[in-house]
Write a protein that holds these residues in place. Sequence first.
Motif, PDB file in Angstrom:
ATOM      1  N   ILE A 189       0.810  -1.217   0.000  1.00  0.00           N
ATOM      2  CA  ILE A 189       0.000   0.000   0.000  1.00  0.00           C
ATOM      3  C   ILE A 189       0.844   1.268   0.000  1.00  0.00           C
ATOM      4  O   ILE A 189       0.333   2.375  -0.166  1.00  0.00           O
ATOM      5  N   SER A 190       2.152   1.121   0.154  1.00  0.00           N
ATOM      6  CA  SER A 190       3.022   2.281   0.383  1.00  0.00           C
ATOM      7  C   SER A 190       3.026   3.280  -0.772  1.00  0.00           C
ATOM      8  O   SER A 190       3.000   4.499  -0.555  1.00  0.00           O
ATOM      9  N   SER A 191       3.064   2.808  -2.005  1.00  0.00           N
ATOM     10  CA  SER A 191       3.091   3.728  -3.148  1.00  0.00           C
ATOM     11  C   SER A 191       1.836   4.585  -3.200  1.00  0.00           C
ATOM     12  O   SER A 191       1.905   5.802  -3.436  1.00  0.00           O
ATOM     13  N   ALA A 192       0.690   3.959  -2.952  1.00  0.00           N
ATOM     14  CA  ALA A 192      -0.569   4.698  -2.957  1.00  0.00           C
ATOM     15  C   ALA A 192      -0.605   5.726  -1.833  1.00  0.00           C
ATOM     16  O   ALA A 192      -1.058   6.867  -2.030  1.00  0.00           O
ATOM     17  N   LEU A 193      -0.096   5.341  -0.661  1.00  0.00           N
ATOM     18  CA  LEU A 193      -0.069   6.284   0.463  1.00  0.00           C
ATOM     19  C   LEU A 193       0.902   7.426   0.201  1.00  0.00           C
ATOM     20  O   LEU A 193       0.634   8.586   0.560  1.00  0.00           O
TER      21      LEU A 193
END
Length: 310
Positions: free
Chosen positions: A105-109
Amino acid sequence: MKRKLLAMVCAVSMIASLGAATVYASDDVKATGDEKIALITMDSIDQHWITLNEGAQEEAKELGVTVDFMSPNTKDDAQQIECVNNAVAGGYDAIMVAANGPDAISSALQEAKDQGIKIVYVDSPANVEAEATFSTDNKAAGTTAGEEMKKALEDAGITSGKIGIINVNAATDSCVNREEGFRAAFDGTDFEIMETQYGEGDAAKSQSIAENYITQGVVGIFGCNEGSTTGAGNAIKAAGNADIIGVGFDKSDAILNLIDDGYLLCTMAQNPDVMGSEGVKAAVKAINGEELGGEVTDTGVSVITKDSDK
């Protein structure tokens, strides 16, 4: 088509803003009433997440701000990413999130953060710097779970044997730390901690895993979250072998019933309502310019047994 379906899954419930007047919480958190916060947990089914949302909604009502619970209906990275993207597209000021895994989920966050959206972690973080985090000290709580099992086994005259672990997956930060803490409790003993099996937090899958452990003659089973714990307790119940020590995490009606009936020894009860309410306060502070410094707050854990005041 898939994107539209995921978007529908994520839009679960809405709470209307209570107006634009400045309001105050008990600890003097100031809000304009215009703040919009998206709450994205791992799923919208486990009682843990429902209770976390209830805590968030109570605080939102106190402050007069909007908190929308827009979580997926199952633990799925793609659905959770879609929820983050929906929050960005929906113009939210902050995202409170319990990451299904630290990386996926890191890229989206990060994209959300780059657009000025404030990130607050509740329960389980990702690998993106956030304004604040509110979670259990999961490693310490896992060690406590291990100590409770070890004591019960020793009280029964059992000082060696196989112990199974049911975890959600190999990525979720909170559950990985619980397992690490649990294993540490048995360092230097004659117990054999078996290879961890993953049930994705699903009670039925976890029960099948636990049943397989039981056929291998385990003396104890540890469940790392609500579904894992429920599955372990149900397997011990189905086997009719209350001598197997079941210990787990989280508090639900099913888990409490299994404890009362003697199929689970205890569970580590977190405080998801506190995570929710404190997360909202932090999000509002961050939206209104306060620097929170990325502080991590331990929201505590209690050991619930058959004799506990539940």
